[in-house]
Write an enzyme that holds these catalytic residues in place. Structure first.
Site, mmCIF file in Angstrom:
data_model
loop_
_atom_site.group_PDB
_atom_site.id
_atom_site.type_symbol
_atom_site.label_atom_id
_atom_site.label_comp_id
_atom_site.label_asym_id
_atom_site.label_seq_id
_atom_site.Cartn_x
_atom_site.Cartn_y
_atom_site.Cartn_z
ATOM 1 N N GLY A 1 53.397 107.995 66.373
ATOM 2 C CA GLY A 1 52.129 108.334 65.653
ATOM 3 C C GLY A 1 51.890 107.468 64.413
ATOM 4 N N GLY A 2 50.604 106.684 64.464
ATOM 5 C CA GLY A 2 49.992 105.840 63.687
ATOM 6 C C GLY A 2 50.866 104.444 63.692
ATOM 7 N N GLY B 1 50.163 116.797 67.637
ATOM 8 C CA GLY B 1 48.801 117.505 67.866
ATOM 9 C C GLY B 1 48.100 116.356 68.494
ATOM 10 C CG PHE B 2 45.221 116.293 66.666
ATOM 11 C CD1 PHE B 2 44.107 116.632 67.597
ATOM 12 C CD2 PHE B 2 45.779 117.143 65.845
ATOM 13 C CE1 PHE B 2 43.547 118.024 67.594
ATOM 14 C CE2 PHE B 2 45.224 118.621 65.887
ATOM 15 C CZ PHE B 2 44.284 118.815 66.668
ATOM 16 N N GLY B 3 46.170 112.231 68.617
ATOM 17 C CA GLY B 3 46.102 110.876 68.592
ATOM 18 C C GLY B 3 45.399 110.408 67.484
ATOM 19 N N GLY B 4 45.691 108.952 66.907
ATOM 20 C CA GLY B 4 44.522 108.304 65.926
ATOM 21 C C GLY B 4 44.759 108.946 64.633
ATOM 22 C CG MET C 1 50.087 118.370 72.819
ATOM 23 S SD MET C 1 48.617 117.530 72.019
ATOM 24 C CE MET C 1 48.934 116.018 71.524
ATOM 25 C CB SER D 1 44.523 105.400 68.857
ATOM 26 O OG SER D 1 45.324 105.447 67.859
ATOM 27 C CG MET E 1 54.339 117.933 70.579
ATOM 28 S SD MET E 1 52.927 116.677 70.274
ATOM 29 C CE MET E 1 53.113 115.865 71.982
ATOM 30 C CG HIS F 1 56.489 114.254 72.445
ATOM 31 N ND1 HIS F 1 55.693 113.703 71.531
ATOM 32 C CD2 HIS F 1 57.091 115.235 71.710
ATOM 33 C CE1 HIS F 1 55.556 114.314 70.343
ATOM 34 N NE2 HIS F 1 56.550 115.212 70.529
HETATM 35 C C1 DX5 Z 1 50.528 113.026 68.703
HETATM 36 C C2 DX5 Z 1 51.297 112.641 70.017
HETATM 37 C C3 DX5 Z 1 51.368 111.008 69.954
HETATM 38 C C4 DX5 Z 1 50.046 110.399 70.068
HETATM 39 C C5 DX5 Z 1 50.148 109.103 69.019
HETATM 40 O O1 DX5 Z 1 51.286 114.247 68.657
HETATM 41 O O2 DX5 Z 1 52.924 112.862 70.032
HETATM 42 O O3 DX5 Z 1 52.195 110.604 70.870
HETATM 43 O O4 DX5 Z 1 49.599 110.220 71.334
HETATM 44 O O5 DX5 Z 1 48.822 108.554 69.024
HETATM 45 P P1 DX5 Z 1 48.507 107.307 68.117
HETATM 46 O O6 DX5 Z 1 49.273 106.349 68.419
HETATM 47 O O7 DX5 Z 1 47.225 107.228 67.978
HETATM 48 O O8 DX5 Z 1 49.054 107.891 66.551
HETATM 49 ZN ZN ZN Z 2 54.062 112.076 71.589
#
Ligand code: DX5
Ligand code: ZN
Length: 222
Positions: free
Chosen positions: A176-177, A142-145, A37, A198, A68, A66
């Site tokens: 994601g999720g 942009g974010f996990g979880g 990112m 996560s 971003m 990946h």
């Molecule tokens: C989010 C990332 C994902 C992230 C997924 O922008 O591209 O790869 O790590 O995290 P979870 O599985 O926690 O949604």
């Molecule tokens: Zn990703």
């Protein structure tokens, strides 16, 4: 065919990456997902080539990278040199996507195209036969979880139809999720690869969790 599982390094313990890489090496994970990112395309910054290279040396699983970032085409050779097997770029960042995909292939890597939740699968019509992977974002990147966006299930079905219609062999990967409730529904809808950050890393036994995700097949109806 079993589901391809790609644990996301973003949720690993960065003070003890060696432990988490070892866990992935000892698991049935097929790939390791690496999120790059830039704080421009997405409102967060993660890690770059020093981490990519170090993980590439230690991890026995192919790196699924990946991007971003804006201008991912500037980093294709460096990504290949770091040992990546798959480089995925966002449709939204690549006005010359066909050229970018060609350049990724020239290095020997597989190419993936990523769609944000609000980008329809119909934009892939003229590129779907040129990529090995389509990565559908099931959260805003942009974010996990974050929480899973429910509309992804129907989007997977629409992408499956497009792939069949165009005679493409692209893998449908979801990011994601992804967790125990969403994963079976995604696989039933036609997904063949799942990223999980996560959910996998917060488990007491992530190796068992990876196994449980891996054995999902379309007939495992809820
Ligand atoms: C989010 C990332 C994902 C992230 C997924 O922008 O591209 O790869 O790590 O995290 P979870 O599985 O926690 O949604
Ligand atoms: Zn990703």
């Amino acid at each position: 065919m079993e589901t391809i599982i790609s644990p996301s390094l973003l949720s690993a313990d960065f003070l003890h990456l060696d432990r988490d890489i070892e866990m992935i090496n000892n698991s049935e994970a097929d790939w390791i997902h690496m999120d790059i990112m830039d704080g421009v395309f997405v409102p967060n910054i993660s890690f770059g080539f020093p981490v990519l290279k170090a993980v590439g040396k230690a991890c026995k699983k192919p790196m699924d990278v990946h991007y971003m970032i804006v201008h991912p085409e500037n980093y294709i050779q460096q990504t290949a040199d770091a040992g990546a097997a798959l480089m995925s770029v966002h449709y939204e960042t690549c006005p010359h996507l066909h050229r970018t995909v060609q350049q990724i292939h020239q290095t020997g890597m597989k190419a993936g195209v990523v769609l944000n939740p609000s980008t329809p699968v119909s934009v892939l019509e003229d590129i779907i036969c040129d990529v090995e992977v389509v990565l559908l974002m099931s959260v805003n990147p942009g974010f996990g979880g974050q929480s899973f966006i429910e509309g992804t299930i129907n989007k997977v079905k629409r992408l499956r139809e497009l792939i069949a219609r165009e005679g493409s062999h692209a893998i449908i990967e979801i990011d994601g999720g992804v967790q125990d409730e969403t994963a079976p529904r995604l696989v039933n809808a036609g997904a063949n690869a799942l990223v999980s950050g996560s959910y996998v890393f917060k488990q007491k036994d992530p190796i068992a969790t990876i196994h449980d995700l891996k054995i999902l097949r379309p007939q495992n109806q809820l």
